[in-house]
Design an enzyme around this catalytic site. Structure first.
Site, short mmCIF file in Angstrom:
data_model
loop_
_atom_site.label_atom_id
_atom_site.label_comp_id
_atom_site.label_asym_id
_atom_site.label_seq_id
_atom_site.Cartn_x
_atom_site.Cartn_y
_atom_site.Cartn_z
N GLY A 16 0.81 -1.17 0.01
CA GLY A 16 0.03 -0.09 0.05
C GLY A 16 0.87 1.31 -0.18
N GLY A 40 -0.48 4.58 -0.15
CA GLY A 40 -1.37 5.69 0.10
C GLY A 40 -0.61 6.77 0.88
N SER A 41 -1.72 7.31 1.96
CA SER A 41 -1.06 8.53 2.87
C SER A 41 -0.02 8.24 3.59
CB SER A 41 -2.22 9.00 3.89
OG SER A 41 -3.36 9.45 2.98
N ALA A 69 3.79 -2.81 -2.99
CA ALA A 69 2.62 -3.18 -3.59
C ALA A 69 1.62 -2.12 -3.83
CB ALA A 69 1.97 -4.50 -2.85
N LYS A 97 -10.01 1.50 17.95
CA LYS A 97 -8.89 1.62 18.96
C LYS A 97 -8.84 1.45 20.41
CE LYS A 97 -6.94 5.23 15.67
NZ LYS A 97 -7.44 6.60 15.03
N1 LIG Z 1 -3.85 8.17 7.49
C1 LIG Z 1 -3.77 8.16 8.92
O1 LIG Z 1 -3.50 9.29 9.49
C2 LIG Z 1 -3.84 6.82 9.52
C3 LIG Z 1 -3.94 5.75 8.78
N2 LIG Z 1 -3.79 4.47 9.47
C4 LIG Z 1 -4.05 3.15 9.02
O2 LIG Z 1 -2.99 3.02 8.04
C5 LIG Z 1 -3.56 2.15 7.00
C6 LIG Z 1 -3.40 2.82 5.67
O3 LIG Z 1 -3.98 4.28 5.71
P1 LIG Z 1 -3.80 5.45 4.77
O4 LIG Z 1 -2.48 5.45 4.09
O5 LIG Z 1 -4.47 6.45 5.13
O6 LIG Z 1 -4.89 4.92 3.40
P2 LIG Z 1 -4.93 5.24 2.01
O7 LIG Z 1 -6.42 4.87 1.51
O8 LIG Z 1 -4.53 6.57 1.93
O9 LIG Z 1 -3.65 4.14 1.32
C7 LIG Z 1 -4.12 2.91 1.15
C8 LIG Z 1 -3.39 2.33 -0.05
O10 LIG Z 1 -3.42 0.91 -0.18
C9 LIG Z 1 -3.57 0.68 -1.69
N3 LIG Z 1 -4.27 -0.65 -1.52
C10 LIG Z 1 -5.49 -1.17 -1.16
N4 LIG Z 1 -5.44 -2.40 -1.24
C11 LIG Z 1 -4.78 -2.81 -2.08
C12 LIG Z 1 -4.25 -4.00 -2.72
N5 LIG Z 1 -4.89 -5.02 -2.55
N6 LIG Z 1 -3.05 -4.05 -3.39
C13 LIG Z 1 -2.24 -3.03 -3.35
N7 LIG Z 1 -2.70 -1.97 -2.87
C14 LIG Z 1 -3.65 -1.63 -2.23
C15 LIG Z 1 -4.64 1.77 -2.03
O11 LIG Z 1 -4.90 1.76 -3.26
C16 LIG Z 1 -4.25 3.01 -1.15
O12 LIG Z 1 -3.32 3.73 -2.11
C17 LIG Z 1 -4.96 2.01 7.24
O13 LIG Z 1 -5.05 0.89 7.78
C18 LIG Z 1 -5.30 3.05 8.17
O14 LIG Z 1 -6.51 2.78 9.08
C19 LIG Z 1 -3.34 4.48 10.99
C20 LIG Z 1 -2.95 5.68 11.56
C21 LIG Z 1 -3.17 7.11 10.91
N1 LIG Z 2 -8.67 8.05 10.43
C1 LIG Z 2 -7.76 8.12 11.55
C2 LIG Z 2 -6.56 7.92 11.27
C3 LIG Z 2 -5.73 7.50 12.10
O1 LIG Z 2 -5.70 6.51 12.96
C4 LIG Z 2 -7.93 9.30 12.55
O2 LIG Z 2 -8.41 10.48 11.96
O3 LIG Z 2 -7.60 9.20 13.66
#
Ligand SMILES: NC(=O)C1=CN([C@@H]2O[C@H](COP(=O)(O)OP(=O)(O)OC[C@H]3O[C@@H](n4cnc5c(N)ncnc54)[C@H](O)[C@@H]3O)[C@@H](O)[C@H]2O)C=CC1
Ligand SMILES: N[C@@H](CC=O)C(=O)O
Ligand code: NA
Length: 440
Positions: free
Chosen positions: A13, A15-16, A46, A206
């Site tokens: 992944g 993403g962010s 990936a 959480k």
């Molecule tokens: N954004 C935040 O502030 C925080 C996020 N998290 C956790 O971190 C994890 C990632 O969050 P984000 O980066 O914000 O999400 P996001 O949605 O920005 O990124 C996830 C990425 O994974 C990719 N993805 C999904 N399924 C896939 C697959 N089968 N194969 C390849 N790529 C795939 C998506 O295309 C996307 O680019 C989540 O579990 C979220 O709950 C935890 C703490 C803070």
């Molecule tokens: N969506 C979550 C991301 C971090 O865990 C939040 O807003 O706290």
């Protein structure tokens, strides 16, 4: 001198959070190697779409859409895709191959945690998840390691950055929930489906993770009492400030004696609450989180910082990657989850809290006494009662007044019964707002 073989790291992944983690692994390669005593080789990232725009530039040759093949031969797999599947299956495959896994996926841990921890234990692999709660804030490690010799009694805090950001913008800018959510999403704070944030599901996941860890008892996410912020109105937020409070979405996990059986149990709840302006939680702005932990010997501890955001969360992920890598280099037993206490999980009715209840009532003699009588009948003691506004009297009909009642602490079951009795009383036109008060 570094003489250990490079450790192979696969990131799932981009993403962010994932894009920032990949970037940090590449940018700080030498420094990380010096700290670990071995190099970290990023073997691939990936992604779903090779050409999608990303927050950081990842060399094209590292990108793959084949996550399953990528994890083969990895020493450390970093899961940042989110969601239950294919994250669960990929983590199980990684653990089965003996790789350590780092994840930020609280939804997955709160749903399939026991299965994943068991799979890790079977092969002596480690599953790290510091980023899953409180973003960048160290809270998992302190609970699991630093406080492992103490007895945690209570955890109270703000654990969702998105809802804190939204409530803060409603309070400070008078923005609508929709406007503020759009900004939080653009800043990378919100979940892929922001219902998880505003509905309180993310905070409940959480809370389940924190309660399980702190009380050595399995607390599934479904057992957490959950109320989100979707029903909170701008009017409530404005009225709260005028009265000296802010509205915050709180997660509270506590050891309690069940008021019915007298036996100890664990209660975890997530709901909006009024917090006095002078309370430290009222000063938690934007996407920050703050978590208070009360432990028997340590007393109260406070953990504060960025609860969401790609680069901030990447810090916690990288910390776990370094821990995993060091274990490869110097060995050591690692950590194991324990549910030895095996306490029952109590319903919300067992909580002790306060309510602030706003009502419209008929503006006629005796109404106050009737309302006060209803509270008394249910064993709820009134702390404050204010007649806030008097609506103009309609021609020939009785006027209406607004009452705002603040209660002392009482058992939630009695408070809920009080609200039900008020709603059905003939002198009450409507119960317009019910908010719990914490930290008063
Ligand atoms: N954004 C935040 O502030 C925080 C996020 N998290 C956790 O971190 C994890 C990632 O969050 P984000 O980066 O914000 O999400 P996001 O949605 O920005 O990124 C996830 C990425 O994974 C990719 N993805 C999904 N399924 C896939 C697959 N089968 N194969 C390849 N790529 C795939 C998506 O295309 C996307 O680019 C989540 O579990 C979220 O709950 C935890 C703490 C803070
Ligand atoms: N969506 C979550 C991301 C971090 O865990 C939040 O807003 O706290
Ligand atoms: Na954290």
């Amino acid at each position: 001198m570094i003489d250990y073989r490079p450790l192979r790291v696969a990131v799932l992944g981009a993403g962010s959070v994932g894009a920032q983690v990949a970037d940090q692994l590449l940018t700080h390669r030498d420094e990380l190697a010096a700290r670990i005593g071995a190099g970290l080789e990023l073997i691939g990232v990936a992604v779903r779409d090779l050409d999608a725009p990303r927050d950081t530039a990842i060399p094209r040759e590292l990108l793959t859409t084949d996550a399953e093949t990528l994890i083969v031969g990895a020493d450390i797999v970093v899961e940042l895709m989110g969601g239950l599947e294919p994250a669960r299956t990929l983590i199980l495959q990684a653990l089965a191959s003996g790789a350590d896994v780092v994840t930020a996926n609280k939804a997955l841990l709160a749903t399939h945690g026991p299965e994943l921890f068991e799979a890790a234990a079977q092969v002596g692999a480690q599953l790290y998840y510091e980023a899953a709660v409180g973003g960048a804030i160290p809270i998992i490690r302190p609970l699991r390691d630093s406080l492992a010799g103490d007895r945690v009694q209570r955890i109270l805090g703000i654990v969702n950055g998105t809802t804190n950001f939204i409530l803060d913008r409603m309070d400070s800018h008078g923005e609508s929930m929709e406007e503020a959510l759009a900004t939080a999403t653009a800043l990378g704070y919100a979940e892929a489906d922001p219902t998880a944030d505003v509905g309180g599901y993310d905070a409940a996941q959480k809370a389940a993770i924190l309660a399980s860890l702190a009380f050595h008892t399995l607390v599934p996410a479904e057992a957490v009492h959950r109320e989100g912020i979707t029903d909170i109105t701008l009017e409530q937020v404005v009225a709260a400030r005028k009265a000296g409070y802010v509205v915050k979405l709180l997660a509270i996990c506590e050891l309690l004696d069940d008021p019915v059986t007298g036996k100890p149990g664990v209660l975890a709840r997530v709901h909006p609450a009024l917090v006095p302006l002078a309370h430290p939680l009222a000063a938690v702005h934007g996407a920050n989180n703050a978590i208070f932990v009360e432990a028997e010997a340590a007393g109260p501890l406070m953990f504060y910082g960025a609860g969401a955001g790609g680069i901030q969360t990447a810090s916690a992920v990288l910390g776990d990657v370094v821990s995993a890598a060091r274990r490869h280099v110097v060995g050591g037993p690692g950590v194991a989850e324990s549910t030895h206490a095996d306490l029952p999980v109590l319903p919300i009715s067992a909580a002790t809290t306060r309510y602030q209840i706003s009502l419209t009532v008929a503006d006629e003699p005796g109404v106050l006494a009737t309302v006060a009588g209803i509270l008394q009948q249910h064993g709820v003691s009134v702390e404050t009662i204010q007649q806030a506004v008097s609506a103009p009297v309609g021609s020939g009909s009785v006027g209406e007044a607004t009452l705002v009642i603040g209660t002392h602490e009482a058992v939630e079951a009695d408070l809920a019964a009080t609200v039900a009795a008020l709603s059905s009383s003939s002198v009450v036109t409507a119960v317009t707002s019910v908010l719990r008060g914490e930290g008063l």
